[in-house]
Every structure is written in structure tokens, then in C-alpha cells.
Design a protein around this motif. Structure first.
Motif, PDB file in Angstrom:
ATOM      1  N   GLU A 265       0.522  -1.438  -0.578  1.00 27.11           N
ATOM      2  CA  GLU A 265      -0.079   0.069  -0.285  1.00 27.11           C
ATOM      3  C   GLU A 265       0.368   0.877  -0.073  1.00 27.11           C
ATOM      4  OE1 GLU A 265      -3.411   0.320   3.282  1.00 27.11           O
ATOM      5  OE2 GLU A 265      -3.781  -2.164   2.626  1.00 27.11           O
ATOM      6  N   ASN A 266       1.867   1.336   0.493  1.00 31.03           N
ATOM      7  CA  ASN A 266       3.094   2.115   0.417  1.00 31.03           C
ATOM      8  C   ASN A 266       3.276   3.480  -1.295  1.00 31.03           C
ATOM      9  OD1 ASN A 266       3.647   1.682   3.117  1.00 31.03           O
ATOM     10  ND2 ASN A 266       5.374   0.737   2.800  1.00 31.03           N
ATOM     11  N   HIS A 267       2.783   1.990  -1.957  1.00 38.73           N
ATOM     12  CA  HIS A 267       2.995   2.496  -3.645  1.00 38.73           C
ATOM     13  C   HIS A 267       1.298   2.653  -4.142  1.00 38.73           C
ATOM     14  CE1 HIS A 267       7.470   1.411  -2.974  1.00 38.73           C
ATOM     15  NE2 HIS A 267       7.281   0.327  -2.304  1.00 38.73           N
ATOM     16  N   ASN A 268       0.790   2.847  -3.225  1.00 38.40           N
ATOM     17  CA  ASN A 268      -0.651   3.317  -3.548  1.00 38.40           C
ATOM     18  C   ASN A 268      -0.731   4.649  -5.203  1.00 38.40           C
ATOM     19  OD1 ASN A 268      -1.772   1.574  -2.784  1.00 38.40           O
ATOM     20  ND2 ASN A 268      -2.686   1.454  -1.920  1.00 38.40           N
ATOM     21  N   ALA A 269       0.452   5.446  -4.901  1.00 41.66           N
ATOM     22  CA  ALA A 269       0.409   6.782  -5.323  1.00 41.66           C
ATOM     23  C   ALA A 269       0.271   6.219  -6.985  1.00 41.66           C
ATOM     24  CB  ALA A 269       1.002   7.978  -5.051  1.00 41.66           C
ATOM     25  N   ALA A 270       1.767   5.827  -6.800  1.00 43.23           N
ATOM     26  CA  ALA A 270       2.119   5.121  -8.179  1.00 43.23           C
ATOM     27  C   ALA A 270       1.174   4.201  -8.698  1.00 43.23           C
ATOM     28  CB  ALA A 270       3.001   4.686  -8.227  1.00 43.23           C
ATOM     29  N   MET A 271       0.267   3.187  -7.937  1.00 42.62           N
ATOM     30  CA  MET A 271      -0.990   2.650  -8.403  1.00 42.62           C
ATOM     31  C   MET A 271      -1.510   3.082  -9.239  1.00 42.62           C
ATOM     32  SD  MET A 271       1.006  -0.205  -8.434  1.00 42.62           S
ATOM     33  CE  MET A 271       0.037  -1.619  -8.868  1.00 42.62           C
ATOM     34  N   ALA A 272      -1.982   4.287  -8.733  1.00 42.16           N
ATOM     35  CA  ALA A 272      -3.401   4.873  -8.945  1.00 42.16           C
ATOM     36  C   ALA A 272      -2.798   4.727 -11.081  1.00 42.16           C
ATOM     37  CB  ALA A 272      -3.726   6.259  -8.817  1.00 42.16           C
ATOM     38  N   LYS A 273      -1.371   5.600 -11.099  1.00 37.40           N
ATOM     39  CA  LYS A 273      -1.249   6.032 -11.663  1.00 37.40           C
ATOM     40  C   LYS A 273      -1.099   4.335 -13.157  1.00 37.40           C
ATOM     41  CE  LYS A 273       1.619  10.229 -11.492  1.00 37.40           C
ATOM     42  NZ  LYS A 273       2.094  10.350  -9.647  1.00 37.40           N
TER      43      LYS A 273
END
Ligand code: GP9
Ligand code: MN
Length: 423
Positions: A264-272
Motif C-alpha cells: 500500500e506504500n506504493h498506492n500513489a504510483a499504482m493509481a497511475k
């Protein structure tokens, strides 16, 4: 005690999904190869980079060749034991622990695991892993599971160019594994644990020409694409070797993602990556999907939409091999059964099904992601998940299989197994 095990037995009987006659025994006597795909999430299947390039063309081709079952609503159910928890789920159809790794904390328990079951049907079992045998206490736990052989790092050429963080890179790993695999007496039951698609995913530049992602300033997410592409290529090479030496036509091959790679720490990039405004609770649950592929020679496959998790694979496989699981204590539901239950739970108590997703005690519409109006109406889902996890935890924490003898299964003695390493 014996009354605890009776409760579990009754629960198990009530939840058993009978084999589908269309598939029961279709793989009888065949070899089995499992491949654990390190940190490989299902969103990667059919994913195209902005320039149109497929990340995993080989796995995508398996998903769509019509000869392989590809399950696209399949979830990991691991906890802190990561890869080893996935192994535990797949081979025992029991859930791992809520805290810590079952491979480390419950290595002295009695198990009735697939390698032991098949060992009594004339199979030779072996694990191939390009890391040292003590990692996750595998050298002890594999004895309790009944593994005949363990080809660990000691069997591989661990020179610097071949390794990356935890051990062998997937290409040399599969290549060096082939002669060892070919040396096994057939039928064999084997597990390959890939390693190079592991956090933080960065590759040695000479190992790839695939472009990294460009989804903002999160190098872990960007590197994931290169690393997954490399694993895909290594798998293609492995399948080509199996075809070349004739094993492909007499072997059931099961590929599965062990657990998420991007937390979940990577959710910002995962939204992209996913092209959504933000990662909602239901999207986050969907990100726990890992792919499952099952190839059975001579059996038509295709894309399968039923919901399930790692706990469900063992009854699916044993039924394909013609072994009815009704006398075993397990919590999974055969994915190919007409009575398949079509849902999966997570180790943290969350739940997914085609209609309802539960996250942290709240119920959502799986398809729209909206919070459901009448939350109280879904309490029974929560009860069902809690009951199943508690039941499995009792089996593991109280070592209940000591008190249980499946019909036709002889208890194994872990001391009969030894992994002495190469000569
Ligand atoms: C190492 C491998 C590591 O043997 O299992 O992967 P992890 O368990 O951290 O995903
Ligand atoms: Mn892993």
C-alpha cells in the motif's frame, strides 16, 4: 483434543465441494510442476506499457491459448510468512498464522501435505530453490511436509553474475534446474520457487532491454515492470525446455503468484499504473489478486472467473490427479467443482466475492466499490470468515492433525527425510 478435531471434521464435511466428474482423474499418474511466481500480481496479465508493449507476453499467451485454465479472480492469502505462507496454503489447504511464519513456528506439527500424500502413491517429490535451505526454515518444514529432495543454493552456481538479492536469477535458475529435474524418477511432484522478481525489483542493466515504467517518482513500481518481464521470459524458456525434453506432455503445470509485490506504500504510483484517481478499499482488495494458471495435458482450459484463493488449489489439483479429498482436513474448495463456493478470505479477515467485498469490517459492492446501504445485512459474511480462520488456527495452533488419520494415509516420520546437499 479429539473433540476439537471432531468439530473441525464436521465443519470440513459441511464445506466439502465434490469433484467435477468432467475433470476428476484427468491427470492421473502425471507429473506435477508448481511454479511460485515471486511477488507477481494479477494486474500485470495483459498489461501494456504506454508504448503498447506487453509486460508478460508469455503468461498472457497462456491466459488466452484456450488450453490452460487461467483464474482471474484468484487471491493470495498470505501473512508475515510471505512466500512460505503461500507454500503452506497450497500444500496443506490450511491458512497460515495471523502473526509470524507457520514454517518457522509450527515446524514440529503433524501435517498431511500433498508431497506426503503423493509419496504414498509412488511419486518422488522435490523442491528447487536458488536460495539457502535454511531460509524460512524450509529445511525443517519440508520434512514435515514429506519432501523427498530439496535442491537449494548448494546445487546452483551462485556466482555473482547469477544472483540478485535473495539468490539465483530466474534464467540461470531454470536452466540449471533442468538436469536435476530430468534426473528424478517419474512420476514426480515438484515445486520451483522463483526469486528474481523480488522487492525492490531493480535489475542489473545487462539482464534487460525492457523499458522501466514511468509512473512518477516511485522507482520500486517502475522497476517492477522490467523485473516481471524478465521472469516472464525465464518462464517461456522453462516451458521450451520442458517441451524439448518431452516432459511437457506428461506434466500438470501450475503457476501462481505468491503474494503482492507492491504494498500500500506504493498506492500513489499504482493509481497511475491502473489509470484511476485513487486506490479505493475495493481496488486495494483487487490488488491482492495473483494469477493462477493450471495446464493439464489433453484438457481444454480457458479463462475462469470463479473467486478463490491459494487455499483452494490443493483440492483442485488432487481431484485432477484422481484423489478425492473428502477424508482430508482442508479448508479449500475445488475451483473446478460444480459446488465451488466462489469466494475468498484474507488472512486479516477481509473477504471478496463477486458481489460483496469486506474491508476492515465494512461491506462494499465489489463492482462499483460503493459502500453497501444496509451494512448489518452482511454480518453473516463476517461470521463465516471468522469461523473459518478460527477453525484453521485451531488445527495449526493445537496441532490437531495428530489426532486425525485420513483413510488410506500413513502418518509420515519427518526424520525419514534428509537434505544432505550435493556430493
Ligand atoms: C527467499 C524467498 C524470499 O527464499 O522466499 O521471498 P519472500 O518470502 O520474502 O517473499
Ligand atoms: Mn515471495
Amino acid at each position: 483434543s479429539s473433540s476439537d478435531i471432531t468439530n473441525v471434521e464436521n465443519y470440513r464435511k459441511a464445506n466439502y465441494a465434490a469433484p467435477n466428474p468432467a475433470y476428476f482423474g484427468k491427470a492421473k499418474g502425471m507429473n506435477v510442476i508448481y511454479v511460485s511466481l515471486e511477488s507477481f500480481q494479477n494486474f500485470m496479465i495483459d498489461y501494456k506499457m504506454p508504448n503498447g508493449q506487453e509486460v508478460t507476453p508469455f503468461l498472457d499467451s497462456l491466459a488466452h491459448d484456450g488450453n490452460t485454465f487461467y483464474f482471474d479472480n484468484f487471491y493470495h492469502q498470505t501473512g508475515q510468512g510471505k512466500t512460505s505462507d503461500a507454500e503452506f496454503l497450497m500444500e496443506n489447504s490450511l491458512y497460515p498464522l495471523s502473526q509470524g511464519a507457520v514454517f518457522i513456528n509450527k515446524d514440529q506439527n503433524t501435517y498431511q501435505a500433498t508431497p506426503a500424500i503423493l509419496g504414498q502413491q509412488g511419486y518422488t517429490s522435490a523442491v528447487f530453490h536458488g536460495n539457502y535451505k535454511t531460509f524460512w526454515n524450509r529445511n525443517v518444514m519440508y520434512k514435515a511436509l514429506g519432501y523427498d529432495k530439496f535442491f537449494d543454493a548448494g546445487y546452483y552456481d551462485m556466482s555473482p553474475g547469477n544472483i540478485k538479492n535473495y539468490g539465483m536469477k530466474d534464467k540461470p535458475y531454470f536452466q540449471e534446474s533442468m538436469p536435476m529435474l530430468e534426473s528424478l524418477k517419474q512420476p514426480f511432484y515438484t515445486k520451483f520457487i522463483t526469486l528474481s522478481n523480488h522487492f525492490p525489483f531493480e535489475m542489473d542493466p545487462q539482464d534487460t532491454t525492457f523499458p522501466a515504467g514511468n509512473f512518477g517518482d516511485d522507482p520500486v513500481v517502475n522497476d517492477y515492470f522490467q523485473s516481471a518481464h524478465y521472469m516472464d521470459d525465464a518462464l517461456k524458456q522453462f516451458f521450451d525446455s520442458l517441451k524439448a525434453d518431452g516432459l511437457y506432455d506428461k506434466t500438470v503445470i501450475i503457476l501462481y503468484g505468491d503474494h503482492y509485490g507492491l504494498s500500500e506504500n506504493h498506492n500513489a504510483a499504482m493509481a497511475k499504473v491502473l489509470g484511476v484517481p485513487k486506490i479505493t478499499p475495493t481496488i486495494n482488495a483487487q490488488l491482492q489478486e495473483v494469477p493462477l494458471f493450471i495446464h493439464v495435458p489433453g484438457v481444454k482450459g480457458g479463462v475462469q472467473h470463479q473467486y478463490g484463493g491459494e487455499v483452494d488449489v490443493r483440492p483442485t489439483l488432487l481431484h485432477l490427479l484422481g484423489i478425492d479429498t473428502k477424508d482430508y482436513i482442508e479448508f479449500g474448495s475445488d475451483l473446478l467443482s460444480k459446488e465451488n463456493r466462489n469466494w475468498a478470505l484474507f488472512r486479516n479477515g477481509d473477504y471478496v466475492s463477486p458481489q460483496v467485498t469486506e474491508v476492515s469490517g465494512k461491506f462494499y459492492n465489489t463492482n462499483t466499490g460503493d459502500l453497501l446501504p444496509n451494512q448489518n445485512a452482511y454480518k453473516s459474511i463476517n461470521d463465516k470468515v471468522t469461523a473459518e480462520l478460527q477453525m484453521s488456527d485451531q488445527v495449526v495452533n493445537k496441532d490437531l492433525l495428530r489426532f486425525y488419520s485420513p483413510k488410506g494415509f500413513k502418518p509420515i516420520n519427518p526424520n525419514d527425510y534428509q537434505y544432505l546437499g550435493p556430493k
